[in-house]
Scaffold this motif. Structure first.
Motif, PDB file in Angstrom:
ATOM      1  N   THR A  16       0.823  -1.204   0.000  1.00 35.38           N
ATOM      2  CA  THR A  16       0.000   0.000   0.000  1.00 35.38           C
ATOM      3  C   THR A  16       0.861   1.259   0.000  1.00 35.38           C
ATOM      4  O   THR A  16       0.395   2.328  -0.361  1.00 35.38           O
ATOM      5  CB  THR A  16      -0.945   0.034   1.220  1.00 35.38           C
ATOM      6  N   LYS A  17       2.118   1.096   0.415  1.00 31.61           N
ATOM      7  CA  LYS A  17       2.989   2.267   0.478  1.00 31.61           C
ATOM      8  C   LYS A  17       4.438   1.833   0.412  1.00 31.61           C
ATOM      9  O   LYS A  17       4.841   0.894   1.088  1.00 31.61           O
ATOM     10  CB  LYS A  17       2.720   3.005   1.794  1.00 31.61           C
ATOM     11  N   LYS A  18       5.205   2.542  -0.421  1.00 27.39           N
ATOM     12  CA  LYS A  18       6.642   2.280  -0.451  1.00 27.39           C
ATOM     13  C   LYS A  18       7.322   3.353   0.367  1.00 27.39           C
ATOM     14  O   LYS A  18       7.276   4.528   0.020  1.00 27.39           O
ATOM     15  CB  LYS A  18       7.153   2.295  -1.898  1.00 27.39           C
ATOM     16  N   VAL A  19       7.898   2.952   1.480  1.00 23.41           N
ATOM     17  CA  VAL A  19       8.531   3.923   2.377  1.00 23.41           C
ATOM     18  C   VAL A  19       9.955   4.204   1.901  1.00 23.41           C
ATOM     19  O   VAL A  19      10.332   5.345   1.654  1.00 23.41           O
ATOM     20  CB  VAL A  19       8.533   3.421   3.835  1.00 23.41           C
ATOM     21  N   THR A  20      10.752   3.140   1.762  1.00 24.24           N
ATOM     22  CA  THR A  20      12.086   3.254   1.175  1.00 24.24           C
ATOM     23  C   THR A  20      12.226   2.077   0.214  1.00 24.24           C
ATOM     24  O   THR A  20      11.277   1.332  -0.006  1.00 24.24           O
ATOM     25  CB  THR A  20      13.194   3.161   2.249  1.00 24.24           C
ATOM     26  N   TYR A  21      13.450   1.879  -0.328  1.00 33.54           N
ATOM     27  CA  TYR A  21      13.653   0.743  -1.230  1.00 33.54           C
ATOM     28  C   TYR A  21      13.386  -0.566  -0.504  1.00 33.54           C
ATOM     29  O   TYR A  21      12.960  -1.549  -1.108  1.00 33.54           O
ATOM     30  CB  TYR A  21      15.087   0.733  -1.760  1.00 33.54           C
ATOM     31  N   HIS A  22      13.660  -0.598   0.800  1.00 32.94           N
ATOM     32  CA  HIS A  22      13.580  -1.855   1.542  1.00 32.94           C
ATOM     33  C   HIS A  22      12.350  -1.959   2.441  1.00 32.94           C
ATOM     34  O   HIS A  22      11.944  -3.052   2.800  1.00 32.94           O
ATOM     35  CB  HIS A  22      14.841  -2.034   2.386  1.00 32.94           C
ATOM     36  N   VAL A  23      11.797  -0.826   2.821  1.00 33.40           N
ATOM     37  CA  VAL A  23      10.674  -0.831   3.749  1.00 33.40           C
ATOM     38  C   VAL A  23       9.383  -0.488   3.023  1.00 33.40           C
ATOM     39  O   VAL A  23       9.292   0.529   2.330  1.00 33.40           O
ATOM     40  CB  VAL A  23      10.907   0.161   4.909  1.00 33.40           C
ATOM     41  N   ILE A  60      13.371  11.085   5.272  1.00 33.59           N
ATOM     42  CA  ILE A  60      14.812  10.993   5.039  1.00 33.59           C
ATOM     43  C   ILE A  60      15.084  10.466   3.631  1.00 33.59           C
ATOM     44  O   ILE A  60      15.923  10.987   2.905  1.00 33.59           O
ATOM     45  CB  ILE A  60      15.485  10.055   6.089  1.00 33.59           C
ATOM     46  N   HIS A  61      14.319   9.443   3.260  1.00 32.08           N
ATOM     47  CA  HIS A  61      14.501   8.797   1.968  1.00 32.08           C
ATOM     48  C   HIS A  61      14.230   9.773   0.816  1.00 32.08           C
ATOM     49  O   HIS A  61      15.022   9.860  -0.113  1.00 32.08           O
ATOM     50  CB  HIS A  61      13.542   7.603   1.871  1.00 32.08           C
ATOM     51  N   SER A  62      13.134  10.524   0.907  1.00 34.92           N
ATOM     52  CA  SER A  62      12.803  11.439  -0.196  1.00 34.92           C
ATOM     53  C   SER A  62      13.791  12.605  -0.235  1.00 34.92           C
ATOM     54  O   SER A  62      14.096  13.128  -1.296  1.00 34.92           O
ATOM     55  CB  SER A  62      11.371  11.948  -0.069  1.00 34.92           C
ATOM     56  N   LYS A  63      14.313  12.987   0.922  1.00 38.04           N
ATOM     57  CA  LYS A  63      15.344  14.032   0.961  1.00 38.04           C
ATOM     58  C   LYS A  63      16.591  13.565   0.232  1.00 38.04           C
ATOM     59  O   LYS A  63      17.215  14.312  -0.503  1.00 38.04           O
ATOM     60  CB  LYS A  63      15.702  14.345   2.421  1.00 38.04           C
ATOM     61  N   ARG A  64      16.976  12.313   0.479  1.00 36.29           N
ATOM     62  CA  ARG A  64      18.159  11.737  -0.168  1.00 36.29           C
ATOM     63  C   ARG A  64      18.001  11.753  -1.671  1.00 36.29           C
ATOM     64  O   ARG A  64      18.928  12.075  -2.392  1.00 36.29           O
ATOM     65  CB  ARG A  64      18.356  10.290   0.296  1.00 36.29           C
ATOM     66  N   ILE A  65      16.817  11.385  -2.141  1.00 38.44           N
ATOM     67  CA  ILE A  65      16.575  11.343  -3.584  1.00 38.44           C
ATOM     68  C   ILE A  65      16.691  12.761  -4.155  1.00 38.44           C
ATOM     69  O   ILE A  65      17.329  12.971  -5.180  1.00 38.44           O
ATOM     70  CB  ILE A  65      15.185  10.736  -3.889  1.00 38.44           C
ATOM     71  N   LYS A  66      16.091  13.733  -3.440  1.00 39.35           N
ATOM     72  CA  LYS A  66      16.136  15.119  -3.901  1.00 39.35           C
ATOM     73  C   LYS A  66      17.566  15.638  -3.959  1.00 39.35           C
ATOM     74  O   LYS A  66      17.972  16.265  -4.925  1.00 39.35           O
ATOM     75  CB  LYS A  66      15.303  15.999  -2.964  1.00 39.35           C
ATOM     76  N   SER A  67      18.362  15.351  -2.897  1.00 36.65           N
ATOM     77  CA  SER A  67      19.723  15.864  -2.861  1.00 36.65           C
ATOM     78  C   SER A  67      20.565  15.196  -3.931  1.00 36.65           C
ATOM     79  O   SER A  67      21.473  15.802  -4.487  1.00 36.65           O
ATOM     80  CB  SER A  67      20.346  15.678  -1.471  1.00 36.65           C
TER      81      SER A  67
END
Ligand SMILES: [Zn+2]
Length: 75
Positions: A16-23, A60-67
């Motif tokens: 239902t939701k992808k939080v990070t690549y692993h979670v 944190i994950h979306s910040k990493r992708i943005k940076s």
């Protein structure tokens, strides 16, 4: 209470939701039980505590992708 189908055949989880690549967060198609991937990579009940952790992870994950993207743009 467990759905009859689930107690016989087991849960039928869908992402239902992808939080990070692993979670990821999953919901059972039949009984709507929600689970998530924990630190050990196993499925565990999605408690309010886990939701909180996941929302932090997601940020944190979306910040990493943005940076990472801005790094590419800077070159
Ligand atoms: Zn179920």
């Amino acid at each position: 209470m467990k759905h009859f189908y689930c107690s016989v055949f087991g849960h039928n989880y869908q992402v239902t939701k992808k939080v990070t690549y692993h979670v990821k967060e999953y919901t059972c198609k039949h009984c709507k039980e929600q689970v998530t991937t924990n630190g050990n990579g196993k499925l565990t009940l999605l408690t309010p505590k886990h939701k909180e952790i996941n929302s932090v992870l997601e940020r944190i994950h979306s910040k990493r992708i943005k940076s990472r993207k801005s790094l590419i743009l800077d070159r």
